[in-house]
Design a protein around this motif. Structure first.
Motif, mmCIF file in Angstrom:
data_model
loop_
_atom_site.group_PDB
_atom_site.id
_atom_site.type_symbol
_atom_site.label_atom_id
_atom_site.label_comp_id
_atom_site.label_asym_id
_atom_site.label_seq_id
_atom_site.Cartn_x
_atom_site.Cartn_y
_atom_site.Cartn_z
ATOM 1 N N THR A 5 0.811 -1.223 0.000
ATOM 2 C CA THR A 5 0.000 0.000 0.000
ATOM 3 C C THR A 5 0.841 1.269 0.000
ATOM 4 O OG1 THR A 5 -0.122 -0.159 2.391
ATOM 5 C CG2 THR A 5 -1.969 -1.054 1.158
ATOM 6 N N LYS A 6 2.118 1.153 0.362
ATOM 7 C CA LYS A 6 2.979 2.345 0.419
ATOM 8 C C LYS A 6 3.107 3.031 -0.936
ATOM 9 C CE LYS A 6 6.114 0.910 3.981
ATOM 10 N NZ LYS A 6 6.969 -0.235 3.679
ATOM 11 N N TYR A 11 0.643 9.423 -4.623
ATOM 12 C CA TYR A 11 -0.654 9.844 -5.152
ATOM 13 C C TYR A 11 -1.507 10.487 -4.070
ATOM 14 C CZ TYR A 11 -5.537 9.478 -6.445
ATOM 15 O OH TYR A 11 -6.853 9.744 -6.644
ATOM 16 N N LEU A 12 -1.501 9.864 -2.870
ATOM 17 C CA LEU A 12 -2.332 10.401 -1.796
ATOM 18 C C LEU A 12 -1.893 11.809 -1.436
ATOM 19 C CD1 LEU A 12 -2.872 7.298 0.486
ATOM 20 C CD2 LEU A 12 -4.452 8.419 -1.084
ATOM 21 N N VAL A 13 -0.555 12.000 -1.317
ATOM 22 C CA VAL A 13 -0.062 13.339 -1.004
ATOM 23 C C VAL A 13 -0.506 14.308 -2.094
ATOM 24 C CG1 VAL A 13 2.006 14.743 -0.733
ATOM 25 C CG2 VAL A 13 1.909 12.466 0.301
ATOM 26 N N ILE B 79 1.436 3.167 -9.969
ATOM 27 C CA ILE B 79 1.915 2.629 -8.693
ATOM 28 C C ILE B 79 0.890 2.883 -7.589
ATOM 29 C CG2 ILE B 79 4.391 2.696 -9.256
ATOM 30 C CD1 ILE B 79 4.576 5.196 -7.502
ATOM 31 N N ALA B 80 0.124 3.976 -7.717
ATOM 32 C CA ALA B 80 -0.928 4.233 -6.726
ATOM 33 C C ALA B 80 -1.998 3.148 -6.813
ATOM 34 C CB ALA B 80 -1.548 5.601 -6.955
ATOM 35 N N ALA B 81 -2.368 2.753 -8.035
ATOM 36 C CA ALA B 81 -3.406 1.738 -8.203
ATOM 37 C C ALA B 81 -2.975 0.435 -7.546
ATOM 38 C CB ALA B 81 -3.690 1.521 -9.684
ATOM 39 N N VAL B 95 -10.120 6.462 -0.186
ATOM 40 C CA VAL B 95 -9.236 6.875 -1.287
ATOM 41 C C VAL B 95 -10.024 6.974 -2.588
ATOM 42 C CG1 VAL B 95 -7.231 6.230 -2.651
ATOM 43 C CG2 VAL B 95 -7.190 5.916 -0.189
ATOM 44 N N MET B 96 -10.927 6.018 -2.837
ATOM 45 C CA MET B 96 -11.671 6.055 -4.092
ATOM 46 C C MET B 96 -12.608 7.261 -4.142
ATOM 47 S SD MET B 96 -10.304 3.905 -5.827
ATOM 48 C CE MET B 96 -11.249 3.986 -7.338
ATOM 49 N N ASN B 97 -13.163 7.645 -2.977
ATOM 50 C CA ASN B 97 -14.004 8.845 -2.958
ATOM 51 C C ASN B 97 -13.212 10.078 -3.367
ATOM 52 O OD1 ASN B 97 -16.566 7.998 -2.404
ATOM 53 N ND2 ASN B 97 -16.219 7.891 -0.190
ATOM 54 N N ILE B 98 -11.969 10.179 -2.840
ATOM 55 C CA ILE B 98 -11.122 11.309 -3.227
ATOM 56 C C ILE B 98 -10.820 11.236 -4.726
ATOM 57 C CG2 ILE B 98 -8.898 12.440 -2.876
ATOM 58 C CD1 ILE B 98 -8.885 11.399 -0.051
ATOM 59 N N THR B 99 -10.611 10.001 -5.213
ATOM 60 C CA THR B 99 -10.275 9.826 -6.624
ATOM 61 C C THR B 99 -11.421 10.274 -7.529
ATOM 62 O OG1 THR B 99 -8.886 7.961 -6.017
ATOM 63 C CG2 THR B 99 -9.473 8.156 -8.334
ATOM 64 N N TYR B 100 -12.662 9.997 -7.089
ATOM 65 C CA TYR B 100 -13.806 10.374 -7.919
ATOM 66 C C TYR B 100 -14.085 11.878 -7.894
ATOM 67 C CZ TYR B 100 -15.433 5.776 -9.328
ATOM 68 O OH TYR B 100 -15.552 4.554 -9.933
#
Lengths: 271, 274
Positions: A5-6, A11-13, B79-81, B95-100
């Motif tokens: 998951t790392k 992307y999260l940042v 790599i995020a996927a 995370v998917m909510n943020i993605t949408y």
């Protein structure tokens, strides 16, 4: 692949910084004065623009309705064509979508102008020229023209899955054409209708290009109002944020209503 | 009877969709600037178009931005996927909510909100430079801010295209590669990437075309000095009658038509081979 998951961290940042924080900024700015203090002024000033909100909602609803009325039969006809024809027809529906929407809107400008092609033809045929550009009708036309494919594609993808035999069964059991439509076809295509409506309504209510190019100065919509606060002569990001915030709330409400309609229908279908 | 009815309906719909574009294309060959009367054939608007410095620069900008942003988004998104697919259900949901969010948000809201942040960043850096280092540095919106905003709206399309491919993939493949002596990095490039390649490619292509075509978000994040083609087209439609726009439309229509035909012919061939 557990324990990987790392890799999602960059992307999260990124999306927190460039998606979540900007949305929060809209909320913060909506309640801030230009000196940085808390205020409700921006929100209360919006009352002044209520007619623009009403007009935007009105025109977007009309455009969505027209798209549905044109798009539903169109999607149905395509979904019942031969497989080869379906592919070609879909290609024809999508082709204009890939051309810049600015150019497509500009095309209507040249058609609708006072001395444009339609009016030239009318006068040559001996009719009175019509005032078409800079009217609300022109704005709705622009929305329908630009967003019709967004209605047709989801409707098509749901209709193509509806089994032919379901319709035939209804007919065999004695349902009239109207019955087949209202009792079978329409309920089965609800998910497509919902996503079609969403995909037309959201860009229609927030547009600022179509209203500017086809509606002239007198048909300002919410999009134009927001744009003016950020890039126009009246630079005021605080008021702009407040207007955007209210637009988002209105849209969430309308989308909520439409989606709740969806679950009702679904339950109805299960029973 | 019914058949004829639906044929007529189809014809009318496509007439509505294509008549305006055809008129634009026809008038791109019109001698006079008049938009209603065809006075004679000419190619001068095409010549003018290719000699138009502004249009050519913005075309170059558009392509550079589309290439860089779709590639960067592809790398980060892929790599995020992989990371997202390994997440627990709850975290994945958030995370998917943020993605949408950028997908369902109206573009104008994405545009102005990103602009707010970017302007804030510019002002902060300018102030910091002045107060701490005493340097007169003026950071302004430009290509960098357009790139940031494009990467941001491209990322969801990569993730949404790659995730289903990861779901289809046999999770034991990766473990098998590790067991057979691959390092995680090797296993990623030799086993995972080839498996999910179709998803990466379609996501990248989508991101590329959205970036090429984007006007609204770019309009808010580009500042005054950097222009992409859609922004230039917009300023052209705001100014006086200019048949170069017609010529540009005609070229774009042909390019899109050819690309669509090519991409639509090739997949069917590929499936046949399988």
């Amino acid at each position: 692949m557990k324990g990987t998951t790392k890799t999602a961290i960059p992307y999260l940042v990124w999306s927190v910084v460039f998606t979540v924080i900007p949305m929060l900024l809209i909320v913060v700015f909506a309640f801030t004065t230009s000196e940085g203090g808390f205020t409700l002024d921006n929100i209360s000033k919006i009352g002044k623009y209520s007619n623009i909100y009403v007009k935007s909602i009105n025109l977007a609803v009309i455009a969505t309705l027209v798209c549905f009325l044109i798009g539903y039969p169109l999607a149905f006809i395509i979904s019942r064509a031969s497989e080869r024809a379906q592919k070609n027809l879909l290609l024809l529906i999508m082709l204009p979508m890939w051309m810049s929407f600015l150019l497509r809107t500009y095309a209507w400008m040249t058609l609708l102008e006072n001395e444009g092609i339609i009016n030239t033809l009318l006068t040559q045929l001996g009719f009175e020229p019509l005032q078409m550009i800079n009217t609300q009708g022109a704005v709705v036309l622009g929305m329908v023209y630009n967003y019709l494919p967004f209605m047709v594609l989801p409707l098509y993808s749901i209709m193509v899955k509806i089994d032919k035999s379901v319709i035939e069964a209804a007919q065999d059991l004695g349902a009239s054409l109207l019955h087949v439509f209202f009792r079978v076809l329409l309920p089965l295509s609800v998910p497509g209708i919902i996503s079609g409506i969403t995909m037309v309504f959201v860009p229609s209510i927030s547009t600022f290009i179509i209203s500017r190019l086809l509606g002239g100065g007198s048909n300002m919509l919410i999009g134009d109002l927001i744009e003016q606060q950020f890039l126009g002569g009246t630079y005021n990001p605080y008021l702009g944020s407040a207007i955007s915030l209210v637009l988002m709330v209105i849209m969430l409400l309308i989308m909520g209503i439409i989606n709740s309609q969806d679950s009702d229908e679904m339950e109805g279908m299960l029973i | 009877m019914k058949k004829i009815g639906s044929k007529i309906y189809l014809f009318l719909c496509f007439l509505f969709l294509y008549a305006p574009i055809l008129v634009l294309i026809i008038f791109s060959f019109n001698q006079s600037k008049n938009r209603a009367n065809f006075t004679g054939f000419t190619l001068k608007w095409y010549r003018d178009l290719f000699q138009n410095e502004l249009i050519m620069t913005s075309l170059r900008n558009t392509i550079v931005v589309a290439i860089i942003s779709s590639l960067v988004a592809t790398v980060i998104g892929t790599i995020a996927a992989i990371g997202i697919s390994g997440m627990k259900k709850r975290a994945k949901g958030i995370v998917m909510n943020i993605t949408y969010l950028p997908v369902i948000n109206p573009e104008i809201i994405t545009g102005v909100s990103t602009m707010l942040l970017l302007v804030l960043i510019c002002n902060t850096i300018t102030q910091l430079a002045a107060s701490i280092f005493g340097v007169q540095l003026k950071l302004e919106l430009g290509m960098w801010s357009v790139l940031i905003s494009h990467i941001t709206f491209c990322l969801p399309y990569i993730i949404l295209n790659v995730l289903p491919k990861l779901r289809q993939m046999d999770p034991h493949l990766y473990e098998a590669a590790i067991d057979l002596g691959c390092s995680p990095v090797q296993a990623f490039f030799k086993v995972v990437v080839p498996e999910i390649m179709p998803g990466i490619l379609s996501g990248c292509l989508m991101a590329f075309t959205f970036s090429l075509d984007d006007f609204i978000i770019t309009y808010f994040t580009s500042g005054s000095s950097f222009q992409t083609l859609p922004v230039t087209i917009y300023s052209m439609t705001r100014m006086k009658i200019n048949p170069q726009i017609n010529a540009l439309s005609a070229i774009m229509f042909v390019v899109v038509l050819v690309l669509l035909l090519l991409t639509n012919v090739s997949p069917s061939k590929r499936t046949k081979r399988i």
